[in-house]
Motif scaffolding. Structure first.
Motif, PDB file in Angstrom:
ATOM      1  N   LEU A 113      -5.584   4.501  -6.067  1.00  0.00           N
ATOM      2  CA  LEU A 113      -5.550   5.354  -7.266  1.00  0.00           C
ATOM      3  C   LEU A 113      -4.304   5.085  -8.112  1.00  0.00           C
ATOM      4  CD1 LEU A 113      -6.758   8.652  -5.521  1.00  0.00           C
ATOM      5  CD2 LEU A 113      -8.128   7.048  -6.844  1.00  0.00           C
ATOM      6  N   GLY A 114      -3.638   3.987  -7.822  1.00  0.00           N
ATOM      7  CA  GLY A 114      -2.536   3.564  -8.695  1.00  0.00           C
ATOM      8  C   GLY A 114      -1.172   3.509  -8.041  1.00  0.00           C
ATOM      9  N   PHE A 115      -0.275   2.747  -8.707  1.00  0.00           N
ATOM     10  CA  PHE A 115       1.089   2.563  -8.222  1.00  0.00           C
ATOM     11  C   PHE A 115       1.886   3.848  -8.436  1.00  0.00           C
ATOM     12  CE2 PHE A 115       5.519   1.274  -8.940  1.00  0.00           C
ATOM     13  CZ  PHE A 115       5.765   0.544  -7.790  1.00  0.00           C
ATOM     14  N   ILE A 116       2.591   4.298  -7.397  1.00  0.00           N
ATOM     15  CA  ILE A 116       3.372   5.535  -7.557  1.00  0.00           C
ATOM     16  C   ILE A 116       4.819   5.349  -7.092  1.00  0.00           C
ATOM     17  CG2 ILE A 116       1.502   7.246  -7.480  1.00  0.00           C
ATOM     18  CD1 ILE A 116       2.113   7.532  -4.463  1.00  0.00           C
ATOM     19  N   GLY A 117       5.222   4.102  -6.932  1.00  0.00           N
ATOM     20  CA  GLY A 117       6.619   3.847  -6.540  1.00  0.00           C
ATOM     21  C   GLY A 117       6.923   4.398  -5.161  1.00  0.00           C
ATOM     22  N   GLN A 141      -5.130   9.533   3.759  1.00  0.00           N
ATOM     23  CA  GLN A 141      -3.968   9.093   2.976  1.00  0.00           C
ATOM     24  C   GLN A 141      -3.408   7.777   3.539  1.00  0.00           C
ATOM     25  OE1 GLN A 141      -3.215  10.708   0.226  1.00  0.00           O
ATOM     26  NE2 GLN A 141      -4.712  12.310   0.647  1.00  0.00           N
ATOM     27  N   LEU A 142      -4.021   6.682   3.113  1.00  0.00           N
ATOM     28  CA  LEU A 142      -3.585   5.370   3.600  1.00  0.00           C
ATOM     29  C   LEU A 142      -2.177   5.033   3.099  1.00  0.00           C
ATOM     30  CD1 LEU A 142      -4.331   2.826   5.158  1.00  0.00           C
ATOM     31  CD2 LEU A 142      -5.420   1.930   3.120  1.00  0.00           C
ATOM     32  N   GLY A 143      -1.869   5.427   1.866  1.00  0.00           N
ATOM     33  CA  GLY A 143      -0.534   5.169   1.302  1.00  0.00           C
ATOM     34  C   GLY A 143       0.537   5.880   2.099  1.00  0.00           C
ATOM     35  N   ILE A 144       0.286   7.153   2.401  1.00  0.00           N
ATOM     36  CA  ILE A 144       1.251   7.951   3.169  1.00  0.00           C
ATOM     37  C   ILE A 144       1.397   7.364   4.574  1.00  0.00           C
ATOM     38  CG2 ILE A 144       1.517  10.192   4.341  1.00  0.00           C
ATOM     39  CD1 ILE A 144       2.260  10.588   1.511  1.00  0.00           C
ATOM     40  N   GLY A 145       0.269   7.047   5.203  1.00  0.00           N
ATOM     41  CA  GLY A 145       0.289   6.501   6.567  1.00  0.00           C
ATOM     42  C   GLY A 145       1.067   5.189   6.621  1.00  0.00           C
ATOM     43  N   SER A 146       0.865   4.338   5.594  1.00  0.00           N
ATOM     44  CA  SER A 146       1.585   3.060   5.556  1.00  0.00           C
ATOM     45  C   SER A 146       3.082   3.296   5.390  1.00  0.00           C
ATOM     46  CB  SER A 146       1.068   2.201   4.404  1.00  0.00           C
ATOM     47  OG  SER A 146      -0.295   1.989   4.550  1.00  0.00           O
ATOM     48  N   ALA A 147       3.424   4.246   4.547  1.00  0.00           N
ATOM     49  CA  ALA A 147       4.849   4.551   4.349  1.00  0.00           C
ATOM     50  C   ALA A 147       5.469   5.065   5.650  1.00  0.00           C
ATOM     51  CB  ALA A 147       5.020   5.579   3.228  1.00  0.00           C
ATOM     52  N   MET A 148       4.717   5.912   6.371  1.00  0.00           N
ATOM     53  CA  MET A 148       5.209   6.416   7.658  1.00  0.00           C
ATOM     54  C   MET A 148       5.447   5.252   8.627  1.00  0.00           C
ATOM     55  SD  MET A 148       3.026   9.788   8.638  1.00  0.00           S
ATOM     56  CE  MET A 148       3.054  11.285   7.673  1.00  0.00           C
ATOM     57  N   ALA A 149       4.500   4.305   8.641  1.00  0.00           N
ATOM     58  CA  ALA A 149       4.615   3.158   9.555  1.00  0.00           C
ATOM     59  C   ALA A 149       5.831   2.303   9.194  1.00  0.00           C
ATOM     60  CB  ALA A 149       3.343   2.336   9.508  1.00  0.00           C
ATOM     61  N   ILE A 150       6.079   2.142   7.893  1.00  0.00           N
ATOM     62  CA  ILE A 150       7.241   1.341   7.459  1.00  0.00           C
ATOM     63  C   ILE A 150       8.535   2.044   7.886  1.00  0.00           C
ATOM     64  CG2 ILE A 150       8.515   0.491   5.423  1.00  0.00           C
ATOM     65  CD1 ILE A 150       6.007  -1.132   5.687  1.00  0.00           C
ATOM     66  N   ILE A 151       8.592   3.369   7.679  1.00  0.00           N
ATOM     67  CA  ILE A 151       9.811   4.105   8.078  1.00  0.00           C
ATOM     68  C   ILE A 151       9.992   4.007   9.596  1.00  0.00           C
ATOM     69  CG2 ILE A 151      10.981   6.351   8.106  1.00  0.00           C
ATOM     70  CD1 ILE A 151       9.406   7.098   5.594  1.00  0.00           C
ATOM     71  N   MET A 152       8.890   4.133  10.321  1.00  0.00           N
ATOM     72  CA  MET A 152       8.962   4.025  11.777  1.00  0.00           C
ATOM     73  C   MET A 152       9.518   2.657  12.177  1.00  0.00           C
ATOM     74  SD  MET A 152       5.820   4.266  14.457  1.00  0.00           S
ATOM     75  CE  MET A 152       6.005   3.727  16.138  1.00  0.00           C
ATOM     76  N   ILE A 172       0.849  -1.211   0.000  1.00  0.00           N
ATOM     77  CA  ILE A 172       0.000   0.000   0.000  1.00  0.00           C
ATOM     78  C   ILE A 172       0.878   1.251   0.000  1.00  0.00           C
ATOM     79  CG2 ILE A 172      -1.618   1.369   1.422  1.00  0.00           C
ATOM     80  CD1 ILE A 172      -2.914  -1.216   2.317  1.00  0.00           C
ATOM     81  N   SER A 173       2.011   1.180   0.722  1.00  0.00           N
ATOM     82  CA  SER A 173       2.874   2.362   0.829  1.00  0.00           C
ATOM     83  C   SER A 173       3.454   2.776  -0.524  1.00  0.00           C
ATOM     84  CB  SER A 173       3.995   2.115   1.842  1.00  0.00           C
ATOM     85  OG  SER A 173       4.974   1.275   1.278  1.00  0.00           O
ATOM     86  N   LEU A 174       3.359   1.894  -1.504  1.00  0.00           N
ATOM     87  CA  LEU A 174       3.870   2.220  -2.851  1.00  0.00           C
ATOM     88  C   LEU A 174       2.737   2.671  -3.774  1.00  0.00           C
ATOM     89  CD1 LEU A 174       6.257  -0.857  -3.222  1.00  0.00           C
ATOM     90  CD2 LEU A 174       6.893   1.468  -2.586  1.00  0.00           C
ATOM     91  N   HIS A 175       1.568   2.900  -3.202  1.00  0.00           N
ATOM     92  CA  HIS A 175       0.404   3.293  -4.008  1.00  0.00           C
ATOM     93  C   HIS A 175      -0.204   4.603  -3.504  1.00  0.00           C
ATOM     94  CE1 HIS A 175       0.811  -0.931  -5.001  1.00  0.00           C
ATOM     95  NE2 HIS A 175       0.041  -0.717  -6.065  1.00  0.00           N
ATOM     96  N   ASN A 176      -0.875   5.281  -4.408  1.00  0.00           N
ATOM     97  CA  ASN A 176      -1.655   6.455  -4.016  1.00  0.00           C
ATOM     98  C   ASN A 176      -3.002   5.923  -3.549  1.00  0.00           C
ATOM     99  OD1 ASN A 176      -2.953   8.864  -3.731  1.00  0.00           O
ATOM    100  ND2 ASN A 176      -3.043   9.361  -5.918  1.00  0.00           N
ATOM    101  N   TRP A 177      -3.064   5.608  -2.277  1.00  0.00           N
ATOM    102  CA  TRP A 177      -4.241   4.901  -1.740  1.00  0.00           C
ATOM    103  C   TRP A 177      -5.002   5.831  -0.805  1.00  0.00           C
ATOM    104  CZ3 TRP A 177      -4.189  -0.878  -2.080  1.00  0.00           C
ATOM    105  CH2 TRP A 177      -5.420  -1.420  -1.749  1.00  0.00           C
ATOM    106  N   ASN A 178      -6.213   6.149  -1.210  1.00  0.00           N
ATOM    107  CA  ASN A 178      -7.051   7.054  -0.429  1.00  0.00           C
ATOM    108  C   ASN A 178      -8.140   6.230   0.258  1.00  0.00           C
ATOM    109  OD1 ASN A 178      -9.430   8.911  -0.023  1.00  0.00           O
ATOM    110  ND2 ASN A 178      -7.921  10.385  -0.736  1.00  0.00           N
ATOM    111  N   ILE A 179      -8.346   6.478   1.542  1.00  0.00           N
ATOM    112  CA  ILE A 179      -9.344   5.706   2.305  1.00  0.00           C
ATOM    113  C   ILE A 179     -10.732   5.807   1.647  1.00  0.00           C
ATOM    114  CG2 ILE A 179     -10.724   5.883   4.439  1.00  0.00           C
ATOM    115  CD1 ILE A 179      -8.454   4.482   5.323  1.00  0.00           C
TER     116      ILE A 179
END
Lengths: 298, 424
Positions: free
Chosen positions: A48-52, A267-278, A36-43
């Motif tokens: 909304l697609g893969f964004i790397g 912003q589920l994609g952003i939140g997931s990316a934050m969790a991965i970095i954490m 999910i963290s690699l996607h533009n994923w809106n709750i």
């Protein structure tokens, strides 16, 4: 008893509940979160697609909305880890040592007294501390004013560093029992004859602790240290319910900000990316602790 | 057992579990006795929840064709987004976001079926529910910033800021720990900031974003700072929900402050009434700025975008028709809310004592200013709510220049949030 193929089938059957639940509730969500963290994923609107690595870039680029959210949460969380881990480990060790030296009949009583706060929910703990530390007519202010320590009320929940002090006291009071129990168990495992030998050598209490107790409980202490760091990183309930992230967002923890990005900003994609970095940051810190411990052993 | 067999076992378990989960469907669901199910989710977990349940239960008892399943959840927005519900209560300041996110649909055709007309509602409620492109919800109530006053400390409700200052002088002369009112540093501060904008004619909406960085707005906000540090009508550093907590306290020599007035949320009415009984006064908020205006949020009932089935829509129409009947909607007023349905308002006016808070709040509808309809209003406000207001009221030497800097930062954040809106 079990031989050949039958033995293998039983082994697989016995281990399969763990494997299945591990896959379902740990590995699969982790992998899904990373995906999910690699996607533009809106709750609201969905995937909304893969964004790397765009989400990661947004979080790590200064000046962006998500950078501010992530860095503010990370700073606050790291601050809490630094101020909370030493008391949570040292006070629990001190309590365990005190209980260990009590007469046998008192041990269960004090063990229960110190451990019982751990069984209370964070909601109840927060309600108690909100009442105790209320700036206007709160119990703590009243006591401090009555005995002449302060001349005017302290705004415990609305000003720093008092807000962190309140969160710290609440956390120590709430969770200290768990670490203490682990230390008590470790102390129980120390061979009594070692203390007798130390007594014969004329060792004092401090020397006995340094030369006998500590080497025997060091591994448990290290485990407690790691568990406490992880628990402090996961700060959420106390800051959500006691200070509501205030004053001025200074107690907004990283988990709170991840929740904001997912459930408030969608912003589920952003939140997931934050969790991965954490997760990576926690792994780095724990890896560093392992390295220090390993080096000391050598 | 070979690895492939083990994998097959794991996959089977996944499929089994996946099969157990409920899939979303736009078709109507029916109960065992053939009634069409309508799901309704809201966040009425406080004292008002029981009154909404009363309406729903009365509807269900009256029906042999439809049944409404009402779910009251603290975090109902998250559940709505991830679940499958037909009706949802959306706050007035969230409606634009829900519309832009495509989560709700035009409810106009359904209310037409229910025989409900726009003219059945107060204009203040309509202004909230009508967005560009249609009617996106049925307006249920408005819960504006409300004034409670302690009749033992002030016989009359203050009407202006000058009244508040005069009251404060009188109270301070009697007891140094008693003030006119309390300004909180967090909690209901969004209502305070939007109220003062409305009372000074400041328009915060600037296209799709909120623009706080306006000289006029900075002047208006500085009044809260002056209320504490210059005019001293409020004690300093009251913290979360300080306006209400201080109102409920009893002055104790240097140890606790008490206030005569609370500008607060109507949801605190139950607790205040329990403490003060007949000594509790309720009135519209005073004029603190340059003109009289009120501000608050609203509850609206919106139709999920997922609802396509005509039978379900007909059932929803029946439910709304039942709810927006004065005899039924009066339950909502009894719960402390002020409905915007005109026929119900007439009944409330006729029994002002029984519906004390609903009546007093309905008087504020005439000069009510609704929340700016922008995408992610709450997020655009977040920095103002969590940071700016706290600094403004807790820092004694906070200047207008300091405030402008903060307002610029808040505007920049709001602009970034506005840009996350789905592309039209």
């Amino acid at each position: 008893m079990y031989k050949g193929a039958s033995h293998k089938i039983w082994s697989v059957l016995m281990v399969s509940p763990f494997v299945i639940f591990f896959l379902l509730f740990w590995l699969l969500p982790l992998a899904f979160g990373a995906w999910i963290s690699l996607h533009n994923w809106n709750i609201s609107s969905g995937n909304l697609g893969f964004i790397g690595i765009e989400n990661y870039k947004s979080i790590l680029t200064p000046g962006t909305l998500y950078y501010d959210l992530f860095i503010n949460g990370l700073k606050n969380t790291l601050y809490f880890v630094v101020i909370s881990v030493p008391p949570l480990v040292l006070i629990s060790l001190a309590l365990a040592l005190i209980i260990d030296n009590l007469p046998e009949k008192f041990k269960p009583v004090y063990r229960t007294i110190f451990f019982i706060s751990y069984s209370i929910s964070v909601t109840a703990v927060s309600a108690i501390f909100l009442w105790l530390f209320n700036g206007n007519g709160g119990y703590v202010n009243n006591v401090l004013e009555s005995i002449g320590i302060i001349s005017e009320p302290i705004n415990w929940l609305g000003e720093q560093p008092y807000a962190w002090v309140t969160i710290l006291i609440a956390t120590v009071w709430w969770t200290i029992g768990f670490n203490m129990m682990l230390f008590i168990n470790a102390l129980d495992e120390v061979d009594g004859s070692l203390y007798e030998a130390a007594d014969l050598d004329g060792a004092g209490a401090f020397s006995k602790f340094v030369s006998v107790t500590w080497p025997q409980i060091r591994n448990v202490a290290f485990f407690i240290l790691i568990m406490t760091v992880i628990a402090s990183f996961n700060l959420y309930g106390q800051t959500r319910l006691i200070t509501a992230g205030g004053p001025e967002q200074s107690t907004n923890s990283l988990i709170m900000n991840i929740q904001t990005s997912v459930f408030s900003m969608n912003q589920l994609g952003i939140g997931s990316a934050m969790a991965i970095i954490m997760g990576f940051i926690m792994m780095l810190i724990i890896g560093f602790q392992y390295w220090i411990s390993y080096r000391n052993k050598e | 057992m070979k690895l492939t067999k083990l994998l097959a076992l794991v996959v089977s378990v996944f499929l089994l579990l996946a099969g157990c989960s409920s899939g979303s469907s736009s078709d109507s669901e029916k109960t065992k006795d053939g009634k069409i199910k309508i799901s309704f989710i809201n966040g009425f977990t406080g004292g008002d929840g029981a009154y909404m349940k009363k309406i729903t239960e009365a509807f269900n008892a009256s029906q042999d064709k439809y049944v409404v399943t009402e779910l009251q959840e603290k975090d109902h927005y998250t559940k709505f987004k991830s679940g499958d519900y037909d009706l949802v209560v959306v706050h007035g300041n969230n409606l634009e976001t829900y519309k832009q996110d495509g989560l709700i649909q035009d409810i106009g055709p359904v209310i037409k079926k229910a025989g409900i007309k726009e003219s059945d509602f107060h204009q203040a409620g309509l202004d909230i529910a009508k967005l560009e492109g249609g009617m996106y919800a049925v307006p249920l109530d408005i819960h504006p910033l409300t004034m409670f006053y302690n009749k033992d400390l002030t016989a009359e409700a203050p009407k202006t800021y000058e009244d508040l200052k005069a009251l404060n002088t009188k109270l301070q002369a009697e007891n140094k720990d008693t003030y006119a009112l309390g300004v909180p540093s967090s909690g209901l501060v969004e209502f305070y900031m939007l109220m003062i904008a409305a009372q000074n004619g400041v328009e915060l909406k600037d296209g799709e974003k909120l623009n706080f960085a306006q000289e006029k707005y900075a002047d208006a906000l500085m009044q809260f700072h002056d209320m504490i540090w210059k005019d001293k009508v409020s004690p300093a550093k009251l913290g979360l929900d300080g306006e209400f907590q201080t109102f409920m306290k009893e002055a104790k020599e240097g140890k606790a402050y008490q206030t005569a007035v609370a500008l607060t949320g109507p949801w605190f009415y139950g607790a205040a009434k329990e403490k003060y009984g007949d000594k509790l006064g309720v009135a519209p908020i005073p004029q603190i700025g340059s003109e009289l205006a009120s501000y608050g949020n609203a509850h609206t009932i919106a139709l999920s975008a997922k609802v396509e089935d005509d039978q379900v829509k007909e059932g929803i129409a029946e439910y709304l028709k039942f709810m927006f009947t004065p005899e039924n909607l009066l339950n909502w007023a009894e719960g402390g809310q002020a409905p915007v349905h005109l026929a119900t308002l007439e009944k409330i006016e006729a029994d002002q004592e029984k519906y004390q808070i609903a009546y007093q709040n309905s008087k504020q509808f005439e000069n009510y200013v609704n929340p700016p309809q922008v995408y992610q209003f709450g997020e655009q406000m977040r920095y103002m709510n969590e940071s700016v207001f706290g600094k403004l009221v807790t820092t004694e030497n906070f200047t207008k220049k300091d405030l402008m800097k903060e307002l610029e930062k808040a505007s920049k954040t709001a602009e970034q949030i506005a840009k996350t809106a789905p592309q039209k």
